[in-house]
Design a protein around this motif. Structure first.
Motif, PDB file in Angstrom:
ATOM      1  N   ILE A  96       1.044 -10.399   8.190  1.00 33.45           N
ATOM      2  CA  ILE A  96      -0.145  -9.721   7.673  1.00 33.45           C
ATOM      3  C   ILE A  96       0.264  -8.594   6.725  1.00 33.45           C
ATOM      4  CG2 ILE A  96      -2.115  -8.264   8.298  1.00 33.45           C
ATOM      5  CD1 ILE A  96      -2.325  -9.908  10.890  1.00 33.45           C
ATOM      6  N   ALA A  97       1.293  -7.838   7.118  1.00 33.07           N
ATOM      7  CA  ALA A  97       1.773  -6.733   6.268  1.00 33.07           C
ATOM      8  C   ALA A  97       2.272  -7.272   4.924  1.00 33.07           C
ATOM      9  CB  ALA A  97       2.895  -5.977   6.978  1.00 33.07           C
ATOM     10  N   LEU A  98       2.972  -8.414   4.947  1.00 35.71           N
ATOM     11  CA  LEU A  98       3.491  -8.997   3.700  1.00 35.71           C
ATOM     12  C   LEU A  98       2.351  -9.480   2.802  1.00 35.71           C
ATOM     13  CD1 LEU A  98       5.973  -9.823   2.061  1.00 35.71           C
ATOM     14  CD2 LEU A  98       5.950 -12.032   3.279  1.00 35.71           C
ATOM     15  N   VAL A  99       1.351 -10.119   3.389  1.00 30.76           N
ATOM     16  CA  VAL A  99       0.197 -10.594   2.612  1.00 30.76           C
ATOM     17  C   VAL A  99      -0.537  -9.413   1.986  1.00 30.76           C
ATOM     18  CG1 VAL A  99      -2.076 -11.698   2.778  1.00 30.76           C
ATOM     19  CG2 VAL A  99      -0.103 -12.736   3.920  1.00 30.76           C
ATOM     20  N   LEU A 100      -0.741  -8.363   2.782  1.00 29.35           N
ATOM     21  CA  LEU A 100      -1.403  -7.167   2.271  1.00 29.35           C
ATOM     22  C   LEU A 100      -0.601  -6.546   1.128  1.00 29.35           C
ATOM     23  CD1 LEU A 100      -2.621  -5.403   5.549  1.00 29.35           C
ATOM     24  CD2 LEU A 100      -4.050  -6.430   3.773  1.00 29.35           C
ATOM     25  N   LEU A 101       0.724  -6.544   1.272  1.00 29.15           N
ATOM     26  CA  LEU A 101       1.580  -5.966   0.240  1.00 29.15           C
ATOM     27  C   LEU A 101       1.454  -6.749  -1.077  1.00 29.15           C
ATOM     28  CD1 LEU A 101       3.806  -3.985  -0.619  1.00 29.15           C
ATOM     29  CD2 LEU A 101       5.489  -5.616   0.286  1.00 29.15           C
ATOM     30  N   ILE A 102       1.528  -8.079  -0.989  1.00 32.22           N
ATOM     31  CA  ILE A 102       1.439  -8.910  -2.203  1.00 32.22           C
ATOM     32  C   ILE A 102       0.065  -8.767  -2.854  1.00 32.22           C
ATOM     33  CG2 ILE A 102       1.456 -11.292  -3.054  1.00 32.22           C
ATOM     34  CD1 ILE A 102       3.498 -11.919  -0.813  1.00 32.22           C
ATOM     35  N   ALA A 103      -0.992  -8.847  -2.033  1.00 30.70           N
ATOM     36  CA  ALA A 103      -2.354  -8.721  -2.571  1.00 30.70           C
ATOM     37  C   ALA A 103      -2.571  -7.347  -3.201  1.00 30.70           C
ATOM     38  CB  ALA A 103      -3.371  -8.963  -1.458  1.00 30.70           C
ATOM     39  N   SER A 104      -1.997  -6.321  -2.584  1.00 33.73           N
ATOM     40  CA  SER A 104      -2.146  -4.963  -3.109  1.00 33.73           C
ATOM     41  C   SER A 104      -1.430  -4.795  -4.438  1.00 33.73           C
ATOM     42  CB  SER A 104      -1.601  -3.943  -2.096  1.00 33.73           C
ATOM     43  OG  SER A 104      -2.303  -4.030  -0.879  1.00 33.73           O
ATOM     44  N   PRO A 159      -0.170   1.591   3.649  1.00 31.35           N
ATOM     45  CA  PRO A 159      -1.607   1.895   3.481  1.00 31.35           C
ATOM     46  C   PRO A 159      -1.950   2.432   2.095  1.00 31.35           C
ATOM     47  CG  PRO A 159      -0.826   2.728   5.588  1.00 31.35           C
ATOM     48  CD  PRO A 159       0.383   2.292   4.831  1.00 31.35           C
ATOM     49  N   LEU A 160      -1.040   3.181   1.484  1.00 30.30           N
ATOM     50  CA  LEU A 160      -1.292   3.681   0.131  1.00 30.30           C
ATOM     51  C   LEU A 160      -1.369   2.539  -0.866  1.00 30.30           C
ATOM     52  CD1 LEU A 160       1.001   6.848  -0.098  1.00 30.30           C
ATOM     53  CD2 LEU A 160      -1.348   6.682   0.713  1.00 30.30           C
ATOM     54  N   LEU A 161      -0.470   1.562  -0.712  1.00 29.98           N
ATOM     55  CA  LEU A 161      -0.485   0.396  -1.603  1.00 29.98           C
ATOM     56  C   LEU A 161      -1.750  -0.428  -1.389  1.00 29.98           C
ATOM     57  CD1 LEU A 161       3.258  -0.704  -1.260  1.00 29.98           C
ATOM     58  CD2 LEU A 161       2.183   0.472  -3.186  1.00 29.98           C
ATOM     59  N   VAL A 162      -2.176  -0.554  -0.136  1.00 27.40           N
ATOM     60  CA  VAL A 162      -3.416  -1.289   0.160  1.00 27.40           C
ATOM     61  C   VAL A 162      -4.601  -0.608  -0.509  1.00 27.40           C
ATOM     62  CG1 VAL A 162      -5.038  -1.938   1.987  1.00 27.40           C
ATOM     63  CG2 VAL A 162      -2.581  -2.278   2.313  1.00 27.40           C
ATOM     64  N   THR A 163      -4.653   0.728  -0.433  1.00 25.38           N
ATOM     65  CA  THR A 163      -5.738   1.472  -1.060  1.00 25.38           C
ATOM     66  C   THR A 163      -5.726   1.299  -2.577  1.00 25.38           C
ATOM     67  OG1 THR A 163      -5.699   3.124   0.710  1.00 25.38           O
ATOM     68  CG2 THR A 163      -6.739   3.774  -1.360  1.00 25.38           C
ATOM     69  N   ALA A 164      -4.540   1.380  -3.173  1.00 28.52           N
ATOM     70  CA  ALA A 164      -4.426   1.181  -4.621  1.00 28.52           C
ATOM     71  C   ALA A 164      -4.904  -0.223  -5.005  1.00 28.52           C
ATOM     72  CB  ALA A 164      -2.983   1.402  -5.070  1.00 28.52           C
ATOM     73  N   PHE A 223      -6.025   2.205   8.030  1.00 27.11           N
ATOM     74  CA  PHE A 223      -4.858   1.330   7.879  1.00 27.11           C
ATOM     75  C   PHE A 223      -3.592   2.033   8.388  1.00 27.11           C
ATOM     76  CE2 PHE A 223      -7.259  -1.351   4.849  1.00 27.11           C
ATOM     77  CZ  PHE A 223      -6.854  -2.591   5.308  1.00 27.11           C
ATOM     78  N   ALA A 224      -3.494   3.336   8.131  1.00 31.91           N
ATOM     79  CA  ALA A 224      -2.308   4.085   8.556  1.00 31.91           C
ATOM     80  C   ALA A 224      -2.198   4.115  10.080  1.00 31.91           C
ATOM     81  CB  ALA A 224      -2.370   5.510   8.001  1.00 31.91           C
ATOM     82  N   MET A 225      -3.348   4.267  10.770  1.00 37.22           N
ATOM     83  CA  MET A 225      -3.323   4.259  12.236  1.00 37.22           C
ATOM     84  C   MET A 225      -2.797   2.914  12.747  1.00 37.22           C
ATOM     85  SD  MET A 225      -6.469   4.328  14.965  1.00 37.22           S
ATOM     86  CE  MET A 225      -6.906   2.639  14.531  1.00 37.22           C
ATOM     87  N   LEU A 226      -3.365   1.832  12.239  1.00 41.73           N
ATOM     88  CA  LEU A 226      -2.924   0.509  12.684  1.00 41.73           C
ATOM     89  C   LEU A 226      -1.468   0.257  12.312  1.00 41.73           C
ATOM     90  CD1 LEU A 226      -6.105  -1.552  11.693  1.00 41.73           C
ATOM     91  CD2 LEU A 226      -5.391  -0.852  13.995  1.00 41.73           C
ATOM     92  N   SER A 227      -1.072   0.747  11.156  1.00 44.66           N
ATOM     93  CA  SER A 227       0.307   0.573  10.708  1.00 44.66           C
ATOM     94  C   SER A 227       1.273   1.318  11.614  1.00 44.66           C
ATOM     95  CB  SER A 227       0.437   1.064   9.266  1.00 44.66           C
ATOM     96  OG  SER A 227       1.706   0.789   8.748  1.00 44.66           O
ATOM     97  N   ASN A 228       0.894   2.541  12.012  1.00 42.76           N
ATOM     98  CA  ASN A 228       1.773   3.344  12.869  1.00 42.76           C
ATOM     99  C   ASN A 228       1.787   2.848  14.312  1.00 42.76           C
ATOM    100  OD1 ASN A 228       3.118   5.699  11.505  1.00 42.76           O
ATOM    101  ND2 ASN A 228       1.039   5.989  10.748  1.00 42.76           N
ATOM    102  N   LEU A 229       0.702   2.203  14.747  1.00 44.18           N
ATOM    103  CA  LEU A 229       0.637   1.726  16.137  1.00 44.18           C
ATOM    104  C   LEU A 229       1.128   0.291  16.287  1.00 44.18           C
ATOM    105  CD1 LEU A 229      -2.783   3.224  17.312  1.00 44.18           C
ATOM    106  CD2 LEU A 229      -0.480   3.976  17.925  1.00 44.18           C
ATOM    107  N   LEU A 230       1.200  -0.456  15.182  1.00 39.18           N
ATOM    108  CA  LEU A 230       1.636  -1.852  15.269  1.00 39.18           C
ATOM    109  C   LEU A 230       2.924  -2.104  14.490  1.00 39.18           C
ATOM    110  CD1 LEU A 230      -1.825  -3.639  14.844  1.00 39.18           C
ATOM    111  CD2 LEU A 230      -0.558  -3.273  16.969  1.00 39.18           C
ATOM    112  N   LEU A 231       2.934  -1.731  13.209  1.00 35.60           N
ATOM    113  CA  LEU A 231       4.098  -2.028  12.374  1.00 35.60           C
ATOM    114  C   LEU A 231       5.299  -1.158  12.746  1.00 35.60           C
ATOM    115  CD1 LEU A 231       5.260  -3.616  10.033  1.00 35.60           C
ATOM    116  CD2 LEU A 231       4.324  -1.918   8.457  1.00 35.60           C
ATOM    117  N   LEU A 232       5.067   0.143  12.970  1.00 33.68           N
ATOM    118  CA  LEU A 232       6.183   1.049  13.299  1.00 33.68           C
ATOM    119  C   LEU A 232       6.889   0.644  14.592  1.00 33.68           C
ATOM    120  CD1 LEU A 232       7.868   3.564  12.760  1.00 33.68           C
ATOM    121  CD2 LEU A 232       6.051   4.944  13.802  1.00 33.68           C
ATOM    122  N   PRO A 233       6.178   0.410  15.721  1.00 36.39           N
ATOM    123  CA  PRO A 233       6.879  -0.042  16.933  1.00 36.39           C
ATOM    124  C   PRO A 233       7.582  -1.390  16.733  1.00 36.39           C
ATOM    125  CG  PRO A 233       4.648   0.678  17.447  1.00 36.39           C
ATOM    126  CD  PRO A 233       4.754   0.621  15.963  1.00 36.39           C
TER     127      PRO A 233
END
Length: 806
Positions: free
Chosen positions: A418-426, A652-657, A754-764
């Motif tokens: 999901i993070a990779l898809v979001l990155l490419i789409a962003s 999350p910054l890239l997703v927002t952009a 997005f940052a909350m989900l990123s810090n609670l899912l992607l970071l761990p």
């Protein structure tokens, strides 16, 4: 050594706070009273903030123009598009309304239908004289018909100046005195004199009068900004307090938090007044911003207090632990948030610099208030009752934490995908972002004055001034026929540009003079030939100074001339193309050895300022990332941990952009703020999680999995609480009437979610996937500062201290 200092510092701080409660409250009260005395020094902004530094080329050119010709934006226009206006009663009333403004001391001149005059030839004295179209007042329909025929068909000099002959829209122009345009006197005139007269006229004659012009727009826009401050503060208090109460189910805790953030707002307003800053569309955001940022501080502190009370029931020990265990973490998170705002100070833009100074000082102030006021107030209150602690055992919160743990434990591939898809789409969306350098783009679009802007854009091609200044490099060079011909050719290009209005310059007066010389025949409205020029100029020289209708378009030496046009509210891309076309024509027409011709005007300066800010966005955001990376390095002493901690916050910054590109939200002064603000706030969650993770590693003998899940369970609830408060708190800005503020609120809210989900899912997940790389003490060294002190290190000291404080 530093770790020991930090530990002792917070122990000492806790003792000082709890032993000197009354004295501290008196100091806070005195400080609040002092700041309240500074409120009257806050000023409305009476000009558009210059986004460029003073030494920028565009600023220097604009200042030089103002030095020669004075303030450009001193015109207020009144317009009516109604066929019933052309009656004896209403047209005379319209002229009387325009005449009434001539009596006001703020007004330099008024040009209305009644003031229009014909330039006629006096063959006896060989000079030009002015004869009014209307000698006194209109007496019959026949007189009106004759007047329409003359204006619309015989005198092109006035076409598109006071009327649009195609739609028969009529307008009057009020010239304010240039020395009052950027002062409070302008506000008094617009709100207390101009508007009441127009309202009375509309009601009496059932005509819709449109009003515009830069002084009018600036005044009502500034008023809207000031009016929204109180509205935003109330809305932010209501939303955050409701969410706070929903989580804690304690009126006491809610009221304590509201007291703290209200004092913080009072201090913020005092800081603005003390620094003598203006209220702008950005500084107006800071008071509600402090509420939104202050409430999470209260959540962390009160949540910890209730946890400690539930654990051992000792009030003093609980309050001491709140300060010693949460104080350091809250300080660090507030410092990182303040750093995100403080990066705007280096932009060299006065607008952003003032915003950065006030915001960063206010964030540090709200931290001081939280760490002082909350423990002190709770020291006077009885212990929380069992019903106040029920939220700590809520099943749905436990279910949310269980879901996160299951995702991290079993669905890491899904998380990465999901993070990779979001990155490419962003990344694709980012390339679709546009830049907006419009002066009115961020103005409230539902207001009458914004609709009036659109009216004048449609009828007269805009109200945003764009100036061309021609320096002939010699006295009286403007009136040379060769110069006038060059200016005329440039005006033809301007007139052919659909986004620009008909230009006005001394060329038009010279053409009008030739028409007058040939007895008003409109066929001769053109520049004279070399042969005609000598005797037409002789007529002009014999004329009185009153005939010089366009004296404001040539300086007193005759060296400088200006061509004034007005532009529609267009995007930066179109503006740049127009500027490029005009510049090419200027280069072709005006040899540099004989002329110095420049484009300027408030609209153009603002557009260049927006481009300048975007360049500085990269610098300020890079600085924020660098500062926070340094902080992480200092805190955790691990390069790999720096990389791991930045990834969940940059995504999350890239997703927002990307969203900005897909949704068509342009980059402009307001939305530029999103990235630094969101990054500074979102990294707080990372600090809390990694600090707890570091502590869990030590307690669990460097077992990565156990430590990650322990940190996730311990910090997940607080991170969820604060993120929800921040999400809804920033969402308050979406009810603004300013488009830029709406975009800012929505984008920051989405980014933080997005940052909350990123810090609670992607970071761990990253910590678990890189287990072998970071699972030893050499990679993750002893931190310089223990953000969350170890339980065992403090237990004995706290027991002794709590007995003394009791």
């Amino acid at each position: 050594m530093l770790k020991l200092f930090s530990k002792n510092f917070w122990h000492v701080t806790a003792r000082l706070i709890l032993r000197n409660k009354i004295g501290i409250l008196i100091v806070i009260l005195g400080t609040t009273i002092f700041f309240s005395t500074q409120w009257d020094k806050m000023r409305m902004s009476y000009t558009e903030a210059n986004l460029l530094p003073d030494d920028h080329e565009a600023t220097i050119v604009y200042d030089h123009f103002l030095k020669i010709f004075g303030e450009e934006g001193n015109i207020i226009v009144l317009g009516v598009k109604d066929s019933s206006l052309y009656s004896v009663e209403k047209l005379n009333a319209w002229n009387r309304l325009s005449d009434s403004f001539k009596k006001d001391p703020e007004v330099e001149a008024v040009i209305s239908l009644k003031d229009l005059q014909k330039l006629e030839k006096d063959t006896k004295d060989e000079k030009f004289v002015l004869e009014p179209f209307i000698t006194d007042s209109l007496a019959s329909e026949a007189q009106i018909n004759k007047l329409e025929d003359e204006l619309f068909n015989q005198y092109p000099f006035y076409d598109n100046f006071l009327f649009n002959k195609k739609t028969k829209t009529l307008r009057s122009i009020i010239y304010l005195k240039k020395d009052i345009v950027n002062t409070e006197v302008r506000k008094d005139f617009v709100l207390n004199k101009l508007s009441p007269k127009i309202d009375a006229f509309q009601q009496k004659y059932n005509l819709d009068v449109h009003v515009s012009g830069m002084p009018y727009i600036r005044t009502l826009n500034s008023k809207s900004i000031v009016d929204e401050i109180g509205f935003f503060v109330a809305a932010a208090l209501l939303v955050t307090s409701f969410i706070f109460f929903f989580f804690f189910r304690s009126m006491r805790a809610t009221l304590v938090s509201l007291v703290v953030v209200c004092i913080g707002v009072m201090w913020t307003l005092g800081i603005i007044g003390l620094l003598n800053y203006e209220i702008t569309v950005l500084t107006a955001l800071i008071p509600p911003l402090i509420i939104v940022i202050g409430i999470p501080n209260c959540i962390f502190l009160i949540n910890k207090y209730q946890h400690e009370v539930k654990k051992h029931g000792n009030k003093i020990k609980s309050l001491q632990r709140v300060i010693t265990k949460i104080g350091n973490a809250t300080l660090m998170t507030n410092v990182t948030t303040a750093s995100g705002f403080a990066t705007f100070i280096i932009t060299q833009s006065k607008l952003l610099k003032e915003f950065g100074v006030v915001a960063s000082l206010s964030i540090l102030s709200i931290f001081v208030l939280c760490i002082l006021v909350i423990p002190i107030i709770y020291s006077f209150l009885p212990l929380p009752k069992d019903r106040h602690l029920e939220h700590l055992n809520r099943r749905w919160i436990g279910g949310f934490v269980d879901w996160m743990e299951r995702m991290v434990r079993h669905k890491r591939i899904t998380i990465y995908s999901i993070a990779l898809v979001l990155l490419i789409a962003s990344m694709i969306g980012m390339y679709q972002i546009k830049v907006s350098g419009s002066l009115i783009d961020d103005m409230p679009q539902k207001t009458e004055f914004y609709k009036d802007i659109q009216f004048f854009e449609k009828e007269f091609n805009g109200i945003m001034p764009l100036e061309v200044m021609v320096d002939t490099k010699r006295k009286k060079g403007v009136m040379k026929l060769s110069t006038l011909k060059r200016m005329d050719e440039l005006e033809e290009l301007i007139d052919e540009t659909p986004q620009l209005s008909k230009p006005i310059s001394v060329v038009d007066l010279v053409k009008y003079s030739k028409q007058a010389y040939y007895n008003g025949n409109p066929k001769f409205y053109q520049l004279p030939t070399s042969y005609e020029n000598s005797f037409i100029l002789s007529y002009a020289k014999n004329s009185t100074s009153d005939v010089n209708l366009l004296k404001n378009f040539v300086d007193s030496t005759g060296q400088y001339a200006r061509i004034t046009t007005f532009m529609k509210d267009i995007g930066t891309d179109k503006m740049e193309r127009i500027e490029e076309n005009l510049q090419q024509k200027i280069t072709k027409l005006f040899p540099k050895n004989r002329y110095n011709v420049v484009l300027t005007g408030k609209a153009l300066v603002f557009q260049k300022g927006t481009k300048y800010l975007i360049k500085n966005l990269v610098l300020s955001l890079s600085l924020a990332i660098f500062l926070i990376a340094l902080f992480m390095a200092y805190m955790f002493r691990s390069f790999r941990m720096i990389v791991i901690s930045l990834i969940p916050n940059l995504l999350p910054l890239l997703v927002t952009a990307g969203l900005m590109g897909y949704l068509g939200v342009p980059l402009k002064p307001s939305t530029i703020l999103v990235f630094s603000i969101a990054f500074g706030i979102s990294v707080d969650d990372t600090i809390h999680f990694l600090a707890k993770y570091r502590q869990e590693l030590q307690q669990n003998h460097w077992k990565i999995k156990t430590s990650v899940y322990g940190a996730l369970r311990e910090t997940g609830v607080s991170m969820f609480y604060t993120s929800i408060v921040l999400f809804f708190g920033f969402s308050v800005f979406t009810i603004s009437s300013f488009g830029g503020t709406v975009a800012l609120g929505a984008l920051v809210s989405i980014t933080l979610l997005f940052a909350m989900l990123s810090n609670l899912l992607l970071l761990p997940s990253l910590l678990l996937s890189l287990e072998r790389s970071i699972a030893n003490k050499e990679v993750l060294r002893e931190p310089s500062i223990n953000i969350i002190p170890d339980e065992d290190d403090e237990e004995e000291d706290e027991d002794d201290n709590s007995e003394k404080l009791s």
